[in-house]
Design a protein around this motif. Sequence first.
Motif, PDB file in Angstrom:
ATOM      1  N   SER A  44      -8.042 -36.856  19.508  1.00  0.00           N
ATOM      2  CA  SER A  44      -6.620 -37.145  19.691  1.00  0.00           C
ATOM      3  C   SER A  44      -5.734 -36.045  19.116  1.00  0.00           C
ATOM      4  O   SER A  44      -6.018 -35.472  18.067  1.00  0.00           O
ATOM      5  CB  SER A  44      -6.258 -38.473  19.019  1.00  0.00           C
ATOM      6  N   ALA A  45      -4.636 -35.800  19.808  1.00  0.00           N
ATOM      7  CA  ALA A  45      -3.628 -34.875  19.294  1.00  0.00           C
ATOM      8  C   ALA A  45      -2.745 -35.574  18.256  1.00  0.00           C
ATOM      9  O   ALA A  45      -2.000 -34.923  17.528  1.00  0.00           O
ATOM     10  CB  ALA A  45      -2.769 -34.354  20.439  1.00  0.00           C
ATOM     11  N   LEU A  46      -2.850 -36.895  18.189  1.00  0.00           N
ATOM     12  CA  LEU A  46      -2.053 -37.666  17.233  1.00  0.00           C
ATOM     13  C   LEU A  46      -2.716 -37.619  15.867  1.00  0.00           C
ATOM     14  O   LEU A  46      -3.936 -37.689  15.751  1.00  0.00           O
ATOM     15  CB  LEU A  46      -1.922 -39.118  17.707  1.00  0.00           C
ATOM     16  N   THR A  47      -1.913 -37.541  14.821  1.00  0.00           N
ATOM     17  CA  THR A  47      -2.467 -37.415  13.469  1.00  0.00           C
ATOM     18  C   THR A  47      -2.400 -38.711  12.672  1.00  0.00           C
ATOM     19  O   THR A  47      -2.875 -38.759  11.546  1.00  0.00           O
ATOM     20  CB  THR A  47      -1.726 -36.310  12.698  1.00  0.00           C
ATOM     21  N   GLU A  48      -1.804 -39.739  13.249  1.00  0.00           N
ATOM     22  CA  GLU A  48      -1.721 -41.029  12.563  1.00  0.00           C
ATOM     23  C   GLU A  48      -2.980 -41.846  12.855  1.00  0.00           C
ATOM     24  O   GLU A  48      -3.482 -41.827  13.979  1.00  0.00           O
ATOM     25  CB  GLU A  48      -0.475 -41.789  13.043  1.00  0.00           C
ATOM     26  N   PRO A  49      -3.503 -42.573  11.853  1.00  0.00           N
ATOM     27  CA  PRO A  49      -4.700 -43.386  12.098  1.00  0.00           C
ATOM     28  C   PRO A  49      -4.381 -44.629  12.937  1.00  0.00           C
ATOM     29  O   PRO A  49      -3.380 -45.306  12.690  1.00  0.00           O
ATOM     30  CB  PRO A  49      -5.173 -43.772  10.696  1.00  0.00           C
TER      31      PRO A  49
END
Length: 175
Positions: free
Chosen positions: A28-33
Amino acid sequence: MRPEPGQVLHFSEDPTIERFVPHVAVTSALTEPYVWAVGHDRCPDYWFPRACPRAIAWVGARTTDEDRARIIGRGCGDRVHAIEYCWLKALMDVKLYAYRLPADDFAPVGDPPHAMVSKVPVEPLGPPEPVSDLFELHEQAGIQLRVLPNLWAFWHEVIESTVEFSGIRLRNARR
């Protein structure tokens, strides 16, 4: 294999998960879990072994008749999933499971949305369900399943066209 109202699904080859805990997905490019799942429309994207690269294309509101015929094919439904020959045996042999999760804590992610995510731990509504014959699921859903020597030529045609698309685990595709 689709969720019932008020549910989302998580597909896995691991039948022993008792609780899903938010994490940062490697892909994922998202960094939030998050805890990742899918709703009804995106379930077919995951009727594959986890690591299997796939190029997915479907007819959308802006799809031209020419692109529909060229990418999807005439009289072939509205959607095509493409994999490589080297993944065919894995597709036939995989033991895939679906976990039904309560949709309450999930929200869509992406623009347009492509998945559902939760920021809190989630427990399945019951034991994981074995996913039946993946070829049969595709056939019942009216989804064309294409097997190619290599995904890249098809993928480049898809992304340059007017069809909607998704590429999953493409880093595992042949170069």
